[in-house]
Design an enzyme around this catalytic site. Sequence first.
Site, short mmCIF file in Angstrom:
data_model
loop_
_atom_site.label_atom_id
_atom_site.label_comp_id
_atom_site.label_asym_id
_atom_site.label_seq_id
_atom_site.Cartn_x
_atom_site.Cartn_y
_atom_site.Cartn_z
N VAL A 92 44.36 46.58 81.87
CA VAL A 92 45.69 46.93 82.35
C VAL A 92 46.07 48.50 82.29
O VAL A 92 46.98 48.85 82.51
CB VAL A 92 46.90 45.91 81.71
CG1 VAL A 92 46.76 44.69 82.17
CG2 VAL A 92 46.77 46.20 80.25
N HIS A 113 44.84 40.94 85.44
CA HIS A 113 46.05 40.84 84.36
C HIS A 113 46.95 41.92 84.69
O HIS A 113 47.83 42.21 83.73
CB HIS A 113 45.62 41.04 82.76
CG HIS A 113 44.74 39.69 82.62
ND1 HIS A 113 43.82 39.65 81.54
CD2 HIS A 113 44.55 38.55 83.26
CE1 HIS A 113 43.08 38.57 81.38
NE2 HIS A 113 43.19 37.61 82.79
N CYS A 161 65.39 40.71 88.92
CA CYS A 161 65.76 40.97 90.32
C CYS A 161 64.14 41.21 90.91
O CYS A 161 64.18 41.21 92.22
CB CYS A 161 66.64 42.09 91.01
SG CYS A 161 66.18 43.72 90.18
N SER A 207 33.74 42.09 76.99
CA SER A 207 34.80 40.96 77.07
C SER A 207 34.14 39.88 76.15
O SER A 207 33.06 39.62 76.20
CB SER A 207 34.88 40.38 78.70
OG SER A 207 35.93 39.54 78.45
N ILE A 209 28.76 50.28 75.38
CA ILE A 209 28.93 50.31 76.75
C ILE A 209 28.51 51.45 77.39
O ILE A 209 27.71 51.60 78.35
CB ILE A 209 30.03 49.60 77.40
CG1 ILE A 209 30.13 48.11 77.05
CG2 ILE A 209 30.16 49.97 78.68
CD1 ILE A 209 31.52 47.60 77.30
#
Length: 236
Positions: free
Chosen positions: A98, A114, A125, A181, A225
């Site tokens: 995110v 996500h 609202c 992950s 990585i």
Amino acid sequence: MMNDWLNQSRYTVVFTGAGMSTESGLPDFRSSSHGLWNKQDPSKIANTDALNNNVDAFIDFYRSRVLNVKDYKPHKGHQILADWENQGLIQSIITQNVDGFHQVAGSKHVAELHGTLQKLHCQSCGRKYSSEAYVDRDYYCECGGILRPSIVLFGETLPQQAFQTALTEAEKADLFIVLGSSLSVTPANQFPLIAKDNGAKLVIVNREPTELDKFADKVIHHRQIGDVLQEWDNAR
Ligand code: APR
């Protein structure tokens, strides 16, 4: 071998998790060393129950994450992926992250499963705000509702558009590369299996073992990585 796969693949999709951003300085969630959820119980903070019944703790936690991400930036691994997309070597990225770092690095085809900390919206609202609203104003909308980050909390459904894009991309892939992950959260962790079921080669690069290693055609553990991507890029 990996470079052959990359060069010969017709449609390569990259799937990233929080391990993609630790080399930028952001913590991941479940690393045995210092994952975020080792210090904070997600069931107490990362859901709408916390948002509705423990709003000050919820806002403190997420406001600090929203403001904190502004102090960090993509690393060489994000940049390599953006360059590869530009050169047509990879076609898209599906991310659970995110932080928005893939887009900041220049990647264009990114499905944010996500959501993103870069945007806020009113829980009552739905009015949209930039994350600057957490700097400029307290966390209330003009309507009096609570401003929350536009991320998916546990128990919430994934954004339809991102989910559909990820599904289409996973089905089209003939090479599906997971980077950073634990593959422990559904439904995000289904996409590597969907790709595999559709004939893709599955590659997993993750410092620690993941829940889907047994389905992979190639697994790389105990490596950073950024270094792995740099090696693949140098060998092209
Ligand atoms: N290089 C390689 N692997 C790494 C690196 C690195 N530099 N840094 C961390 N890792 C690995 C860790 O070993 C860990 O297994 O990345 C993995 C990250 O796993 P998680 O922390 O579980 O993150 P992620 O899989 O993205 O979590 C999925 O869970 O809490 C929710 O919404 C949140 O999107 C998140 C989802």
